[in-house]
Design an enzyme around this catalytic site. Structure first.
Site, PDB file in Angstrom:
ATOM      1  N   LYS A 210       0.794  -1.040  -0.116  1.00 19.09           N
ATOM      2  CA  LYS A 210      -0.027   0.035   0.010  1.00 19.09           C
ATOM      3  C   LYS A 210       0.824   1.085  -0.039  1.00 19.09           C
ATOM      4  CE  LYS A 210      -3.450   2.763   2.308  1.00 19.09           C
ATOM      5  NZ  LYS A 210      -4.063   3.019   3.362  1.00 19.09           N
TER       6      LYS A 210
ATOM      7  N   GLY B 214     -11.237   8.157   6.106  1.00 19.73           N
ATOM      8  CA  GLY B 214     -12.213   9.133   6.446  1.00 19.73           C
ATOM      9  C   GLY B 214     -13.546   8.248   6.703  1.00 19.73           C
TER      10      GLY B 214
ATOM     11  N   ASN C 209      -9.886   1.452   9.434  1.00 22.48           N
ATOM     12  CA  ASN C 209      -9.050   1.385  10.595  1.00 22.48           C
ATOM     13  C   ASN C 209      -9.714   2.250  11.951  1.00 22.48           C
ATOM     14  OD1 ASN C 209      -5.432   1.613  11.179  1.00 22.48           O
ATOM     15  ND2 ASN C 209      -6.975   0.915  12.515  1.00 22.48           N
ATOM     16  N   THR C 210      -9.495   3.305  11.701  1.00 27.39           N
ATOM     17  CA  THR C 210      -9.894   4.155  12.932  1.00 27.39           C
ATOM     18  C   THR C 210     -11.037   4.159  13.318  1.00 27.39           C
ATOM     19  OG1 THR C 210      -8.394   5.998  12.190  1.00 27.39           O
ATOM     20  CG2 THR C 210     -10.150   6.440  13.751  1.00 27.39           C
TER      21      THR C 210
END
Length: 260
Positions: free
Chosen positions: A98, A186, A207-208
């Site tokens: 990535k 996002g 992820n977050t």
């Protein structure tokens, strides 16, 4: 559904990719990955402990059946990205990468020029490049032409959880792309991921939103369900929208019959 995602000749049953940062512990991360059903897991090379055998290694908590996708998070230009990619390949034995180049530490927005430059060189070196990029249809098409195996446009800045803030540009990217489109960065709620998949995206990287949830394991499962639902809705064909109400039953005719 027999609906597989194919990237660089490899087949994936899950369209949810998951990152490894920000989890309260590696064990919680592992359980969230399992709950998500993800088959591709990304992590920054700088988070990997390949030297000190006495401390915890994140690699030990990533299920063996998952494809490890190392990323170049933290590099500032194409030269650093190529160097990091070579280190990844030497240490991990993988050509999957990535590509992330975001020199501005405040907003972490990808540098399009350096990303194009790095992609061209890395493809020549045999890497399977999945580049993180602005939601820019022109740049995404250029990356595809350079040999990127996916494009990964952002929905909103990394870690903001704001959702899809550039839907029109993403729709153009999806419409014109001949490689899988993975919406990255996002996305903050399962409903955002479902919307991305309803638009025709091929996958989402989360992820977050999972890692900082009150219960990351439950949230991982929720995202898995939402992505499956969004994909199924896209395949089924969403109904058209209308500016005016459209009756589902012929109520006017019924009232006329009653009057007669």
């Amino acid at each position: 559904m027999n609906d597989k995602l194919i990237i660089a000749g490899r087949e994936f049953g899950s369209r949810l990719f998951i990152g490894t940062g920000k989890f309260p512990s590696n064990e919680v991360m592992r359980r969230a990955i399992v709950a998500s059903g993800a088959e591709m897991v990304t992590t920054a090379f700088k988070r990997l402990n390949t030297q000190d055998s006495g401390s915890e290694n994140v690699l030990d908590f990533i299920p063996k059946e998952c494809l490890l996708l190392p990323n170049t998070s933290g590099v500032r230009d194409a030269e650093e990205a190529v160097f990091a990619a070579k280190m990844n390949r030497a240490a991990l034995g993988t050509e999957w990468l990535k590509l992330e180049i975001h020199p501005d530490p405040k907003y972490l927005l990808p540098d399009t020029r350096e990303t194009l430059k790095a992609t061209e060189e890395l493809v020549k070196l045999g890497f399977k490049v999945l580049p993180y990029v602005q939601a820019d249809p022109v740049a995404c098409k250029q990356l595809e032409e350079l040999g990127a195996v996916t494009v990964m446009p952002l929905a909103a800045p990394i870690g903001t959880n704001k959702g899809i803030k550039n839907e029109e540009m993403l729709q153009i990217i999806i419409e014109q792309s001949n490689v899988p489109v993975v919406i990255d960065a996002g996305i903050g709620a399962p409903s955002h991921a479902a919307r991305a998949m309803e638009m025709g995206a091929d996958a989402c990287l989360i992820n977050t939103a999972i890692a900082i949830a009150g219960d990351p394991v439950q949230m991982a499962e929720a995202f898995a369900l939402s992505i499956r639902a969004g994909r199924q809705a896209y395949l089924a064909g969403l109904g058209t929208t209308s500016l005016t109400a459209v009756a589902t039953s012929p109520l006017t005719a019924f009232l006329e019959e009653m009057e007669n």
